[in-house]
Design an enzyme around this catalytic site. Structure first.
Site, PDB file in Angstrom:
ATOM      1  N   LYS A 136       0.250   6.634  -8.477  1.00 25.99           N
ATOM      2  CA  LYS A 136       1.667   6.871  -8.236  1.00 25.99           C
ATOM      3  C   LYS A 136       2.397   5.546  -8.294  1.00 25.99           C
ATOM      4  O   LYS A 136       1.778   4.536  -7.961  1.00 25.99           O
ATOM      5  CB  LYS A 136       1.920   7.569  -6.905  1.00 25.99           C
ATOM      6  CG  LYS A 136       1.208   7.035  -5.655  1.00 25.99           C
ATOM      7  CD  LYS A 136       1.303   5.605  -5.217  1.00 25.99           C
ATOM      8  CE  LYS A 136       2.594   4.962  -4.901  1.00 25.99           C
ATOM      9  NZ  LYS A 136       2.427   3.517  -4.506  1.00 25.99           N
ATOM     10  N   TYR A 221       6.526   7.954  -0.931  1.00 27.02           N
ATOM     11  CA  TYR A 221       5.741   8.668   0.089  1.00 27.02           C
ATOM     12  C   TYR A 221       6.640   9.568   0.934  1.00 27.02           C
ATOM     13  O   TYR A 221       6.232  10.664   1.325  1.00 27.02           O
ATOM     14  CB  TYR A 221       4.997   7.670   0.995  1.00 27.02           C
ATOM     15  CG  TYR A 221       3.782   7.069   0.330  1.00 27.02           C
ATOM     16  CD1 TYR A 221       2.581   7.767   0.284  1.00 27.02           C
ATOM     17  CD2 TYR A 221       3.839   5.814  -0.259  1.00 27.02           C
ATOM     18  CE1 TYR A 221       1.465   7.222  -0.328  1.00 27.02           C
ATOM     19  CE2 TYR A 221       2.722   5.265  -0.878  1.00 27.02           C
ATOM     20  CZ  TYR A 221       1.546   5.973  -0.905  1.00 27.02           C
ATOM     21  OH  TYR A 221       0.444   5.439  -1.525  1.00 27.02           O
TER      22      TYR A 221
HETATM   23  P1  NAD Z   1      -2.439  -5.255  -8.373  1.00 31.17           P
HETATM   24  O1  NAD Z   1      -1.436  -6.232  -8.862  1.00 31.17           O
HETATM   25  O2  NAD Z   1      -3.310  -5.641  -7.252  1.00 31.17           O
HETATM   26  O3  NAD Z   1      -3.377  -4.804  -9.584  1.00 31.17           O
HETATM   27  C1  NAD Z   1      -2.867  -4.466 -10.842  1.00 31.17           C
HETATM   28  C2  NAD Z   1      -3.925  -4.708 -11.888  1.00 31.17           C
HETATM   29  O4  NAD Z   1      -3.370  -4.432 -13.177  1.00 31.17           O
HETATM   30  C3  NAD Z   1      -4.439  -6.154 -11.905  1.00 31.17           C
HETATM   31  O5  NAD Z   1      -5.827  -6.171 -11.981  1.00 31.17           O
HETATM   32  C4  NAD Z   1      -3.822  -6.737 -13.162  1.00 31.17           C
HETATM   33  O6  NAD Z   1      -4.638  -7.729 -13.758  1.00 31.17           O
HETATM   34  C5  NAD Z   1      -3.735  -5.507 -14.053  1.00 31.17           C
HETATM   35  N1  NAD Z   1      -2.734  -5.624 -15.112  1.00 31.17           N
HETATM   36  C6  NAD Z   1      -2.915  -5.173 -16.352  1.00 31.17           C
HETATM   37  N2  NAD Z   1      -1.856  -5.469 -17.122  1.00 31.17           N
HETATM   38  C7  NAD Z   1      -0.984  -6.134 -16.349  1.00 31.17           C
HETATM   39  C8  NAD Z   1       0.296  -6.691 -16.569  1.00 31.17           C
HETATM   40  N3  NAD Z   1       0.905  -6.625 -17.779  1.00 31.17           N
HETATM   41  N4  NAD Z   1       0.909  -7.283 -15.526  1.00 31.17           N
HETATM   42  C9  NAD Z   1       0.358  -7.334 -14.310  1.00 31.17           C
HETATM   43  N5  NAD Z   1      -0.877  -6.820 -14.047  1.00 31.17           N
HETATM   44  C10 NAD Z   1      -1.536  -6.228 -15.052  1.00 31.17           C
HETATM   45  O7  NAD Z   1      -1.625  -3.913  -8.033  1.00 31.17           O
HETATM   46  P2  NAD Z   1      -2.168  -2.696  -7.186  1.00 31.17           P
HETATM   47  O8  NAD Z   1      -1.711  -2.831  -5.801  1.00 31.17           O
HETATM   48  O9  NAD Z   1      -3.596  -2.503  -7.456  1.00 31.17           O
HETATM   49  O10 NAD Z   1      -1.303  -1.484  -7.827  1.00 31.17           O
HETATM   50  C11 NAD Z   1      -1.679  -0.871  -9.052  1.00 31.17           C
HETATM   51  C12 NAD Z   1      -1.154   0.587  -9.057  1.00 31.17           C
HETATM   52  O11 NAD Z   1      -1.719   1.287  -7.974  1.00 31.17           O
HETATM   53  C13 NAD Z   1       0.359   0.725  -8.895  1.00 31.17           C
HETATM   54  O12 NAD Z   1       0.826   1.783  -9.694  1.00 31.17           O
HETATM   55  C14 NAD Z   1       0.532   1.070  -7.430  1.00 31.17           C
HETATM   56  O13 NAD Z   1       1.711   1.838  -7.168  1.00 31.17           O
HETATM   57  C15 NAD Z   1      -0.709   1.879  -7.168  1.00 31.17           C
HETATM   58  N6  NAD Z   1      -1.142   1.830  -5.758  1.00 31.17           N
HETATM   59  C16 NAD Z   1      -1.404   3.004  -5.115  1.00 31.17           C
HETATM   60  C17 NAD Z   1      -1.817   3.002  -3.795  1.00 31.17           C
HETATM   61  C18 NAD Z   1      -2.144   4.285  -3.097  1.00 31.17           C
HETATM   62  O14 NAD Z   1      -2.379   4.274  -1.889  1.00 31.17           O
HETATM   63  N7  NAD Z   1      -2.213   5.409  -3.803  1.00 31.17           N
HETATM   64  C19 NAD Z   1      -1.930   1.783  -3.117  1.00 31.17           C
HETATM   65  C20 NAD Z   1      -1.674   0.605  -3.797  1.00 31.17           C
HETATM   66  C21 NAD Z   1      -1.277   0.631  -5.118  1.00 31.17           C
END
Ligand code: NAD
Length: 370
Positions: A136, A221
């Site tokens: 999401k 949320y």
């Molecule tokens: P994060 O920044 O920790 O991780 C993102 C990943 O994507 C990294 O490994 C990064 O290297 C990669 N990536 C690939 N292409 C990229 C680009 N062009 N720019 C930046 N990063 C790139 O982020 P996250 O917290 O893991 O969030 C990722 C997704 O998960 C989002 O959509 C977020 O909304 C979702 N999320 C959901 C929950 C949940 O509880 N359901 C919790 C946190 C995050």
């Protein structure tokens, strides 16, 4: 995709002995039990902070297993390979992952990358004939969401959105109470979702990659929660935006938005989404016969809940493990969770977010038809 029988033969041996934490036929029986049913073989795309959390949680799953990775960082791939025994042939980067089409060891790809990449990546995974699990928000607007739904339908693959709360035991208990009429007629929902965001250079504060600000990330949320707690779809929204730091929260990146939703039954919701107010993780609902409060309501848990009848006592399990076992059941057996989490469900939230953004600009009521 390989036949169900062939992958059962390949993976069930490794699934035996994995602790059973979720078994719908024996509700949440936390016992060790061998499992010889089908296992959903998943590749994670995006090895960031949430991807890492999901991978760790999947070690607790009995019906889903991490078998592959897609990442732009070779050192991370190496690290994950050794941590999760992932063979080289199941490792891809963002340029070559379309070749996953020819990999019979992978059933589904879980997209856990920045929001602005979800749509294009979903289209590519669907084209490769693999089921899509997408975090999401599913995209950055409803138009993208619908494109994703259409592409997955055309490719005959499932599209599921990472709404982990739809498998969370206390949330489910409250939804069942509402369905049983224990709150009477739902009349009012209050949702507070927010935290103080740090690093100003992160993708979450980049309009192109995030699609917005707090609303896409955390406000969603309260939107999703209002819908599953009240059990109804909104027919209008109004919204007001406050920005105290236009340097950190640039044009199109919302810092704080208050929004209201109206429902056909006459129920109303009043919600707050913020990247600059801490300790916001609370749901409240008042019905004609009772009330509920969840605090925390959507964090990683344990979730806490109480109603006019007392405290909720359902046990806590790792949300992402429940979700992945539940999604495997959905994909293999068509077993739907109490509240859907398919692409259409995701599009509804995206339509509401589009309407909220519009309402912050017009200052008026925006009608919705979901
Ligand atoms: P994060 O920044 O920790 O991780 C993102 C990943 O994507 C990294 O490994 C990064 O290297 C990669 N990536 C690939 N292409 C990229 C680009 N062009 N720019 C930046 N990063 C790139 O982020 P996250 O917290 O893991 O969030 C990722 C997704 O998960 C989002 O959509 C977020 O909304 C979702 N999320 C959901 C929950 C949940 O509880 N359901 C919790 C946190 C995050």
């Amino acid at each position: 995709m390989g036949s169900r029988r062939s992958f059962i033969e390949k993976v069930t041996v490794s699934a035996i002995g994995v602790p059973l934490i979720f078994n719908s036929s024996k509700l949440f029986a936390a016992v060790e039990e061998p499992y010889d049913g089908p296992v959903l073989r998943v590749a994670i795309m995006g090895l960031g902070s949430y991807g890492s959390r999901v991978a760790k949680a999947m070690l607790e799953c009995k019906k889903a297993k991490l078998v592959g990775v897609i990442s732009g960082t070779p050192s991370k791939i190496k690290d994950w390979q050794s941590k999760y025994s992932i063979p080289k042939k199941n490792c891809y980067n963002y340029e070559n992952f379309d070749a996953i089409k020819n990999n019979d060891d992978i059933d589904a790809v879980y997209i856990i990358t920045p929001n602005g990449l979800h749509c294009d990546q979903t289209l590519r995974v669907a084209k490769a004939g693999k089921h899509v699990i997408c975090e999401k928000p599913m995209g950055i607007n409803a138009e993208e969401g619908q494109k994703m739904v259409d592409a997955c339908k055309a490719a005959n693959v499932k599209l599921l959105i990472g709404y982990r709360m739809h498998y969370e035991p206390k949330t489910m208990a409250l939804i069942k109470m509402r369905e049983n009429g224990e709150f009477g007629k739902p009349k009012f929902f209050q949702g507070q979702s927010g935290f103080v965001i740090g690093d100003p250079t992160q993708w979450r504060l980049n309009k192109e990659l995030a699609g917005g600000g707090a609303m896409m990330d955390i406000g969603i949320y309260s939107i999703n929660g209002a819908r599953y707690i009240l059990g109804e779809e909104p027919i209008w929204v109004t919204a007001q935006e406050t920005k105290t730091d236009p340097v950190k929260f640039k044009e199109g990146v919302d810092e704080t938005i208050q929004f209201q939703m109206g429902f056909a039954s006459g129920a109303v919701a009043n919600c707050l989404s913020s990247y600059n107010i801490g300790n916001l993780d609370r749901f409240f609902m008042s019905g004609s016969e009772g009330w509920l409060e969840m605090k925390p309501s959507t964090g990683y848990g344990p979730i806490k809940g109480r109603t006019h009848k007392g405290e909720l006592t359902q046990p806590h399990y790792t949300h992402q493990a429940l979700q992945m076992d539940g999604m495997a059941e959905l994909i293999f057996d068509g077993k739907q969770p109490l509240v859907p989490l398919d692409g259409e469900e995701g599009v509804k939230d995206m339509k509401i977010i589009d309407a909220i953004f519009k309402a912050t600009k017009t200052g008026g009521k925006v009608e919705l038809s979901l």
